[in-house]
Every structure is written in structure tokens, then in C-alpha cells.
Design an enzyme around this catalytic site. Structure first.
Site, PDB file in Angstrom:
ATOM      1  N   THR A   1       0.903  -1.139   0.000  1.00 18.16           N
ATOM      2  CA  THR A   1       0.000   0.000   0.000  1.00 18.16           C
ATOM      3  C   THR A   1       0.936   1.180   0.000  1.00 18.16           C
ATOM      4  O   THR A   1       2.149   1.010  -0.031  1.00 18.16           O
ATOM      5  CB  THR A   1      -0.873  -0.148   1.271  1.00 18.16           C
TER       6      THR A   1
ATOM      7  N   ASN B   1      -3.864  -3.032  -2.812  1.00 16.28           N
ATOM      8  CA  ASN B   1      -3.645  -4.225  -1.993  1.00 16.28           C
ATOM      9  C   ASN B   1      -2.253  -4.772  -2.287  1.00 16.28           C
ATOM     10  O   ASN B   1      -1.280  -4.135  -1.923  1.00 16.28           O
ATOM     11  CB  ASN B   1      -4.744  -5.270  -2.154  1.00 16.28           C
TER      12      ASN B   1
ATOM     13  N   GLY C   1       1.500  -1.780   4.591  1.00 14.99           N
ATOM     14  CA  GLY C   1       1.929  -2.987   5.296  1.00 14.99           C
ATOM     15  C   GLY C   1       0.807  -3.887   5.752  1.00 14.99           C
ATOM     16  O   GLY C   1       0.994  -4.660   6.686  1.00 14.99           O
ATOM     17  N   GLY C   2      -0.376  -3.804   5.120  1.00  9.99           N
ATOM     18  CA  GLY C   2      -1.468  -4.710   5.490  1.00  9.99           C
ATOM     19  C   GLY C   2      -1.701  -4.652   6.992  1.00  9.99           C
ATOM     20  O   GLY C   2      -1.797  -3.573   7.592  1.00  9.99           O
TER      21      GLY C   2
HETATM   22  N1  GLY Z   1      -5.085  -3.712   1.552  1.00  8.85           N
HETATM   23  C1  GLY Z   1      -4.506  -3.411   2.802  1.00  8.85           C
HETATM   24  C2  GLY Z   1      -5.463  -2.721   3.731  1.00  8.85           C
HETATM   25  O1  GLY Z   1      -6.398  -2.087   3.276  1.00  8.85           O
HETATM   26  O2  GLY Z   1      -5.314  -2.819   4.911  1.00  8.85           O
END
Ligand code: GLY
Length: 559
Positions: free
Chosen positions: A369, A389, A461-462
Site C-alpha cells: 500500500t 492491496n 503494510g497490510g
Molecule cells: N489492503 C490493505 C489494507 O487495506 O489494509
């Protein structure tokens, strides 16, 4: 000779002891910190022309879609948190939505098992993009320069080209097999070996940006761009229709606001879990003497990880799109609720995650991201986290329009209890439903100190976004670090499941790792966590940038 030798050693010892503290770029009044120097420069130039922080954020966003195509985007979505100079706050949700034809079990086989990769790669992985609508909405409400002036710099970068950094070249090189595998019309212009310094041009995408410049929202959600996107979906058996595009609307939402000591935290509300989790984590450690325990010592890390496993358990159960699921926002950040969650915290012993479930609230059952931070000369501040993503999203370039599409559908829980690509487990709150927004961890955050702007911070970083933002805030407010030092400091992550501490290389001294194992923790080291770009207002009113330059190409610019 002997005396000279001792003198040399003495000088070396003094030099080591007087090591200068790390300081980032310091400017008088305005700054942009982003994932690419050219994008930071575009935002800075807009402010020099008289634009405000929102204008700069919009221009930076479009520039990142060209110079940082792995995560900068027009085919994805994100969140904007802003605080105006008069203290007014607002947040904009331009998160992608599930297409109307999406179904709860669309990624399951006939036996009810998740089909690996289907929510991550190719056409079926995409949600309806929100980025362009978000930028149009932000401009309509807070912009000051003409719209076309904010899109033009990205068009120039796309059509004239720019030199790739080494990382930029490597990113596209590592994408070659996926481009071949997932594209119905091969994006030939990308399909070659790239090297640092090579000039790359994004001609189709440049023309798409021209349509957005000239027609605003309609330049993306209608006409040629929309038709190209829907034709792409038809060829690749994706779900997004012209009606989905037409229906997409970003939403202004109330921010999550909470106090931490004499600081006020202003962050993103659901459908991001980011703001709630960052606030929950800060409140969970607020009563503990982290400052005395010190940075990344076993005591501090143990306490933070114990808070993290409890808060991520809450995330799985209580957080989803508020338009579909009643998220108990006030309850989750209530100080008494959080104190109760931490009541089982044992400073001498790790609690196995199997013994942790979500708290009891009555009535309720890519990491890749990019984030950027902006402050303008008047003190308006904007934090934006935006995403496709995974790196380059679903790996599909929309033929004719030249941009990458997101694979955000993986942020839904394809099947409750089965982890997504970031290993986070979701519940029914985040199940797939038509037109619903998938849960996010993105945490663009603004911190006030004593009622004044103090920090603008966020990270990609998810699931590690939340813990990266949490640690950078603590590094400044508890451990007394400057902005650059706080960003450079090595990080650790933990998220309930898997039941482990994930330290970055160098985050923990060997004896501290052993001490944590003795407390009952498992360690799963990995190279890098997060990519934080942040700005700190110094006591003299100047700005210090914290660009994540030791982990990537990020850079601060300003004046
Ligand atoms: N795709 C990562 C987030 O939205 O947390």
C-alpha cells in the site's frame, strides 16, 4: 608511536559516543513525505504555487499513480484524514466496494474451501475503484487551485517519462511472469528487462489522466475509461459493470478521536480497522511505564505484543463496513473496556492466543500500500493511505487505459476463520456482500499535542500498518525520538494469530530475544515491516520529515 595509537583510539571512542542524532529534512513551513521523491516534489510545487495541503495531497496521489505504480493508483482506493488549521477534522473514505454481483462464497469451491489465489490475482480479485472519486470529492470540498492544475503534473510524468530507481526497476522486473499470466491483452510496453535510470512512459495511462483532468469523475467512471475497464472484466471473467462504476461514491465519515495522555489521536474510522486499533493499542499501554522500560526492551515488547493479540482478536469479530455491520466504535475505545481487556495481562508470562478471544460487548456476537503525509504553510495537515492491496494489485493492466487494478477483494474474509494474505483472520462482520467495503488496516493518523498539530503519520503494510503507526507514535511521545529516528527505528509486529512476535532484522538484541522466549513468546523474524512517511511539528514550529528511506525510496521535500 604508542601514544599516537592511544590517541587514535581515544578519538574513535569519543566519536562513537558523540554520534549525532538522526534528523530528517527540516523545513520552515510546508512538507510532503511520500514513497517517491518525484511525487513529494509535485506536492511541494503545488504548495509553492499557492495550493493548500489538500491540493498537494491530490497532486501527490496522482503523481504516485505514475512514479510508484506498485501501490500508487487510480485503480484502487484509500482513506484521507485531514485537520485544518482551525482544528476542524474530517475523514474521507474512498475504499473500493464489492461489485453488485459479488457473493459471500465467490472464492469457495464446491466443498466450501477457499480457492487459493482467486481473491488475489486476476480480474475476479478487484473491487470497484474509489481513488478518482475520492480525489474529486476532496477537491470539491477543500481544494483551492483549479482541478486541472493538480492532475497535470502526473500527466507530464506519464507522457514525458521519468527515470526508474533501482527499486522501481526491480519491482517491474519481478512482475514479468504475472503480467504474462494474468493479462488478456499483454501490456507490451512493460514487458522487458528494466534497469535503474531507464526512462519509463505510461502513454495510455497519461491519456486516461487527461480524461480525468478534463472531465473529473466522468473521465474515469464513464466514457472510454469505464468502457475499457468493463471490457477488461468481460475478457477476464471479472464482475465490475458500468453500473457499479456509475454507482461508486466516496463517503465523508466521522474520524475516530481519542485522547492519549496530553495527545489527541485523530484517525480513520471503519471500514478501516486502523484508527480503532491504533487507539485501542495506545490506550492499552497508556497505564504502563513504557518510557522507563525503554525502547524495544523485553518488558516493553512483551506488553505491546500482549495488547496486540487482544486488540487483533477484537478486530476479527467487531470490525467491518459500518454501512453493513454495526461496529461498536465507542465501546471498543472505551477506557474501561480496554482496561478489562488488559486485566489478564501478566508481565511475567505470554498469554497463548488460543486463550484470547474478542472482548464481550453486549449485543454483538499487501501489504503493499502507500502512505503520504502533507503539511502546508498555514498548518493544514493531510494524511492519505491508498492501495491496490498487493504490489501492482491483481497484476492486470486495463487494456486501452493503461492502469493497474486492485485485488482488494482479498481484504474481505473469504471464509470466516480462514486467514487472508496478511495472515489475519476475519469473522462474519467482514464477509463478502454486494456493494460492501472490505475491512482495511490503513491508519492515516494525525496527532495533536496540547490542542496543536503535532504529527502526521501512516504506513503501508497490510495488518502491520496498525503496529507500525502505533510504534512510531510511541517512539516520539514515549521514547523522545525525533521524526526521522522514530521512522528509522526497527519495528516488531504481532497480531493474535499467528501466535508469534514478528521482529524486523535488528529490532531485538540477542539477549532480549531470549528473554522474550523465556516469557513464552515465539519469534518469527522477517526483513522489513511497514514503510512510514511522517511529519513532526518541532517545538520551534518547523517541520521534521520522517521518510522511510532506510527501507525504501521514500523522501521528504518541502520549504
Ligand atoms: N489492503 C490493505 C489494507 O487495506 O489494509
Amino acid at each position: 608511536m604508542k601514544r599516537f595509537f592511544f590517541l587514535l583510539i581515544a578519538v574513535a571512542v569519543v566519536a562513537c559516543q558523540t554520534k549525532e542524532p538522526v534528523v530528517g529534512l527540516v523545513t520552515d513551513s510546508a512538507m510532503v513525505v511520500s514513497a517517491h521523491p518525484l511525487a513529494s516534489q509535485v506536492g511541494t510545487d503545488i504548495m509553492k504555487k499557492g495550493g493548500n495541503a489538500v491540493d498537494a495531497a491530490i497532486a501527490t496521489h496522482f503523481a504516485l499513480s505514475i512514479v510508484f505504480p506498485a501501490a500508487g493508483n487510480i485503480g484502487g482506493g484509500g482513506f484521507m484524514v485531514l485537520r485544518l488549521k482551525d482544528g476542524t477534522t474530517a475523514t474521507l473514505d474512498f475504499r473500493e466496494k464489492a461489485p453488485a454481483a459479488a457473493t459471500t462464497d465467490m472464492y469457495l469451491d464446491s466443498a466450501g474451501n477457499v480457492i487459493e489465489g482467486l481473491s488475489l490475482y486476476g480480474h475476479l480479485a478487484s473491487g470497484v475503484p474509489g481513488s478518482v472519486d475520492g480525489m474529486v470529492e476532496a477537491h470539491a470540498k477543500y481544494g483551492s487551485l483549479p482541478w486541472k492544475d493538480l492532475v497535470q503534473p502526473a500527466i507530464d510524468l506519464a507522457l514525458n517519462g521519468y527515470p526508474l530507481t533501482e527499486r522501481g526497476a526491480n519491482d517491474i522486473n519481478s512482475l514479468q511472469q504475472d503480467l504474462e499470466k494474468y493479462n488478456t491483452v499483454k501490456p507490451e510496453f512493460l514487458m522487458r528487462a528494466w534497469a535503474k535510470g531507464d526512462t519509463i512512459r505510461w502513454i495510455d495511462m497519461g491519456h486516461t489522466l487527461e480524461r480525468i483532468r478534463d472531465s473529473g469523475r466522468a473521465g474515469f467512471y464513464e466514457g472510454k475509461t469505464a468502457e475499457d475497464l468493463v471490457a477488461e472484466m468481460r475478457r477476464g471473467k471479472g464482475l465490475i459493470t458500468l453500473q457499479d462504476l456509475k454507482n461508486y461514491k466516496s463517503v465523508w465519515r466521522d474520524p475516530v478521536v481519542a485522547d492519549y495522555k496530553n495527545y489527541k489521536i485523530i484517525s480513520m474510522a471503519p471500514p478501516s480497522s486502523g484508527g480503532l486499533c491504533v487507539v485501542q493499542l495506545l490506550k492499552a499501554v497508556e497505564p504502563l511505564p513504557l518510557k522507563d522500560w525503554g525502547f524495544n526492551t523485553p518488558k516493553s515488547v512483551h506488553a505491546m505484543v500482549e495488547a496486540e493479540r487482544r486488540i487483533y482478536a477484537d478486530r476479527a469479530k467487531y470490525m467491518g463496513d459500518p454501512d453493513f455491520f454495526k461496529v461498536p466504535v465507542a465501546e471498543l475505545i472505551d477506557s474501561k473496556y480496554i482496561a478489562d481487556r488488559m486485566a489478564s495481562f501478566n508481565p511475567e508470562q505470554a498469554t497463548p492466543s488460543t486463550e484470547i478471544s474478542a472482548g464481550n460487548i453486549p449485543g454483538y456476537e499487501s501489504e503493499e500500500t502507500t502512505h503520504f503525509s502533507v503539511v502546508d504553510k498555514d498548518g493544514n495537515a493531510v494524511a492519505v493511505t491508498t492501495t491496490l492491496n498487493l504490489w501492482f494489485g491483481n497484476k492486470v493492466v486495463v487494456a486501452g487505459s493503461g492502469f493497474f487494478l486492485n485485488d482488494e477483494m482479498d481484504d474481505f474474509s473469504s471464509k470466516p476463520g480462514v486467514p487472508n494474505v496478511f495472515g489475519v483472520t476475519g469473522g462474519t462482520a467482514n464477509k463478502i456482500e454486494p456493494n460492501k467495503r472490505m475491512l482495511s488496516a490503513m491508519s492515516p493518523t494525525i496527532v495533536e499535542k496540547d490542542g496543536k498539530l503535532h504529527m502526521v503519520v501512516g504506513s503501508p503494510g497490510g495488518s502491520t500498518i496498525i503496529t507500525s503507526v502505533f510504534q512510531v507514535i510511541l517512539n516520539v511521545v514515549e521514547h523522545g525520538m525525533g521524526m526521522q529516528a522514530a521512522v528509522d527505528a526497527r519495528r516488531i509486529h504481532s497480531q493474535w494469530l499467528p501466535d508469534a512476535i514478528i521482529p524486523e532484522k535488528g529490532a531485538l538484541a540477542k539477549e532480549d530475544s531470549l528473554a522474550l522466549v523465556a516469557l513464552g513468546h515465539k519469534l518469527m523474524p522477517r526483513p522489513n515491516i511497514g514503510r512510514v512517511d511522517a511529519i513532526l511539528v518541532l517545538p520551534n514550529g518547523k517541520l521534521e520529515g520522517g521518510a522511510d528511506r532506510t527501507r525504501s525510496d521514500d523522501e521528504a521535500r518541502g520549504y
